[in-house]
Write a protein that holds these residues in place. Structure first.
Motif, short mmCIF file in Angstrom:
data_model
loop_
_atom_site.label_atom_id
_atom_site.label_comp_id
_atom_site.label_asym_id
_atom_site.label_seq_id
_atom_site.Cartn_x
_atom_site.Cartn_y
_atom_site.Cartn_z
N TYR A 69 -4.51 23.81 124.68
CA TYR A 69 -5.39 23.63 123.51
C TYR A 69 -6.42 24.77 123.40
O TYR A 69 -7.56 24.56 122.98
CB TYR A 69 -6.10 22.28 123.55
CG TYR A 69 -5.15 21.12 123.67
CD1 TYR A 69 -4.38 20.70 122.58
CD2 TYR A 69 -4.98 20.45 124.87
CE1 TYR A 69 -3.49 19.65 122.68
CE2 TYR A 69 -4.10 19.39 124.99
CZ TYR A 69 -3.35 18.99 123.90
OH TYR A 69 -2.46 17.95 124.01
N ALA A 70 -6.02 25.98 123.74
CA ALA A 70 -6.94 27.11 123.71
C ALA A 70 -7.27 27.51 122.28
O ALA A 70 -6.44 27.44 121.37
CB ALA A 70 -6.33 28.30 124.44
N SER A 83 -12.40 28.47 124.08
CA SER A 83 -12.52 27.10 124.57
C SER A 83 -11.12 26.60 124.92
O SER A 83 -10.14 26.98 124.28
CB SER A 83 -13.15 26.19 123.51
OG SER A 83 -12.37 26.15 122.33
N TYR A 84 -11.02 25.75 125.96
CA TYR A 84 -9.70 25.30 126.41
C TYR A 84 -9.83 24.07 127.30
O TYR A 84 -10.93 23.70 127.73
CB TYR A 84 -8.97 26.42 127.13
CG TYR A 84 -9.68 27.01 128.34
CD1 TYR A 84 -9.29 26.68 129.63
CD2 TYR A 84 -10.73 27.90 128.19
CE1 TYR A 84 -9.93 27.22 130.75
CE2 TYR A 84 -11.38 28.45 129.29
CZ TYR A 84 -10.98 28.10 130.57
OH TYR A 84 -11.62 28.63 131.66
N TYR A 85 -8.69 23.47 127.58
CA TYR A 85 -8.62 22.23 128.32
C TYR A 85 -8.14 22.47 129.74
O TYR A 85 -7.16 23.17 129.97
CB TYR A 85 -7.67 21.27 127.59
CG TYR A 85 -7.40 19.95 128.26
CD1 TYR A 85 -8.43 19.08 128.61
CD2 TYR A 85 -6.09 19.55 128.52
CE1 TYR A 85 -8.17 17.86 129.21
CE2 TYR A 85 -5.82 18.31 129.11
CZ TYR A 85 -6.86 17.48 129.45
OH TYR A 85 -6.60 16.26 130.04
N GLY A 90 -9.32 17.32 133.78
CA GLY A 90 -9.72 16.61 132.56
C GLY A 90 -11.03 17.09 131.99
O GLY A 90 -11.84 16.29 131.50
N ASN A 91 -11.27 18.43 132.03
CA ASN A 91 -12.53 18.99 131.58
C ASN A 91 -12.36 19.91 130.37
O ASN A 91 -11.31 20.52 130.19
CB ASN A 91 -13.18 19.81 132.70
CG ASN A 91 -13.55 18.97 133.90
OD1 ASN A 91 -13.78 17.77 133.78
ND2 ASN A 91 -13.59 19.60 135.06
N VAL A 113 -11.60 14.95 128.88
CA VAL A 113 -12.26 15.50 127.70
C VAL A 113 -11.89 16.97 127.54
O VAL A 113 -11.66 17.67 128.51
CB VAL A 113 -13.79 15.33 127.84
CG1 VAL A 113 -14.33 16.12 129.01
CG2 VAL A 113 -14.52 15.67 126.56
N GLY A 114 -11.77 17.41 126.27
CA GLY A 114 -11.50 18.81 126.00
C GLY A 114 -10.19 19.09 125.30
O GLY A 114 -9.85 20.24 125.06
N LEU A 115 -9.45 18.05 124.95
CA LEU A 115 -8.20 18.26 124.23
C LEU A 115 -8.49 18.67 122.78
O LEU A 115 -9.54 18.35 122.23
CB LEU A 115 -7.36 16.98 124.23
CG LEU A 115 -6.76 16.53 125.57
CD1 LEU A 115 -7.75 15.78 126.41
CD2 LEU A 115 -5.54 15.64 125.31
N TYR A 116 -7.54 19.38 122.18
CA TYR A 116 -7.62 19.78 120.77
C TYR A 116 -8.89 20.57 120.46
O TYR A 116 -9.54 20.37 119.44
CB TYR A 116 -7.52 18.56 119.85
CG TYR A 116 -6.31 17.70 120.09
CD1 TYR A 116 -5.05 18.10 119.66
CD2 TYR A 116 -6.41 16.51 120.79
CE1 TYR A 116 -3.93 17.32 119.90
CE2 TYR A 116 -5.30 15.72 121.03
CZ TYR A 116 -4.07 16.13 120.58
OH TYR A 116 -2.96 15.35 120.83
N THR A 117 -9.26 21.50 121.34
CA THR A 117 -10.49 22.26 121.12
C THR A 117 -10.35 23.24 119.96
O THR A 117 -9.27 23.72 119.64
CB THR A 117 -10.89 23.06 122.36
OG1 THR A 117 -10.02 24.19 122.51
CG2 THR A 117 -10.83 22.21 123.61
N SER A 118 -11.51 23.52 119.36
CA SER A 118 -11.61 24.56 118.35
C SER A 118 -12.98 25.20 118.49
O SER A 118 -13.98 24.50 118.69
CB SER A 118 -11.44 23.97 116.94
OG SER A 118 -11.51 24.97 115.95
N ILE A 119 -13.05 26.53 118.41
CA ILE A 119 -14.31 27.24 118.65
C ILE A 119 -14.65 28.16 117.48
O ILE A 119 -13.77 28.72 116.83
CB ILE A 119 -14.24 28.06 119.96
CG1 ILE A 119 -15.63 28.57 120.38
CG2 ILE A 119 -13.24 29.20 119.86
CD1 ILE A 119 -15.67 29.16 121.77
#
Length: 218
Positions: A69-70, A83-85, A90-91, A113-119
């Motif tokens: 999910y970068a 940002s990434y998972y 699980g961070n 936490v941290g899935l489907y990140t967007s920055i």
């Protein structure tokens, strides 16, 4: 290496070793050069052609099972922010090469936490990240605009926050599109009025809003 051209599209191999290219995210800098982050099945990697026509690939985070999910964005000096998972722990993690070498940080470790990140990066070079909190089924937001990382729940009404996408307006307010799995809707959130306001954008079908992507006009 140009391997195909169809209808004007030129396809180029960026990274040729191993199984690469998962969870890719791309940004173009002010000189027209391309910066890509991706998951190689184990680690987070980064490729750029900023030094010329050849692609240079680097390992960003060598910990095991990180980089899903970068999402990548560039600041005004063309430094990369990712940002990434971290699936192993699980961070939510964050990496930048703004100092000249890659520095990685754990931003949120409160459960899975941290899935489907967007920055997105604001005009001062600060990071704004939207992401999914799997343990609580919530949409969350993190920013270091105050000088240290501040984490805020955005939407926690049911199972919401998958497939997030974030953009900033000219005042550096956040605008986020995301999926409401509880109701199968497309939703939108903004902090433009200081407090977070969430809106259902589309509930016209049984399931709508997967794989969202947001952009703002002038």
């Amino acid at each position: 290496e140009d391997i195909n051209a169809i209808g004007g599209w030129v396809i180029t191999k960026v990274e040729k070793t191993g199984k690469n290219g998962g969870y890719t995210s791309l940004a173009r800098d002010s000189l027209g050069k391309t910066h890509i982050c991706f998951y190689d099945g184990v680690n987070l990697k980064y490729s750029t052609n900023e030094s010329g026509s050849d692609w240079k690939t680097e390992s960003v985070d060598k910990a095991e099972n990180v980089g899903m999910y970068a999402s990548i964005a560039l600041d005004a000096s063309n430094n990369a922010h990712i940002s990434y998972y971290d699936a192993r722990n699980g961070n939510l993690k964050y990496a930048t090469n703004a100092t000249g070498s890659w520095v990685t940080s754990i931003i949120d470790s409160s459960g899975d936490v941290g899935l489907y990140t967007s920055i997105a990066i604001d005009t001062s070079g600060n990071a704004h990240i939207s992401y999914y909190y799997s343990s609580g089924s919530d949409l969350k937001y993190a920013t270091n605009a105050s000088g240290s990382w501040v984490i805020t729940p955005v939407d926690y009404d049911g199972d919401v926050g998958m497939y997030t996408s974030i953009a900033l307006d000219t005042s550096d307010n956040a605008r986020i599109s995301y999926y409401d799995q509880e109701n199968g809707d497309l939703k939108y959130a903004t902090n433009a009025s200081c407090a977070w306001v969430t809106t259902t954008v589309d509930n016209s079908s049984r399931e709508v809003g997967w794989f969202t992507d947001i952009a703002l006009d002038t």
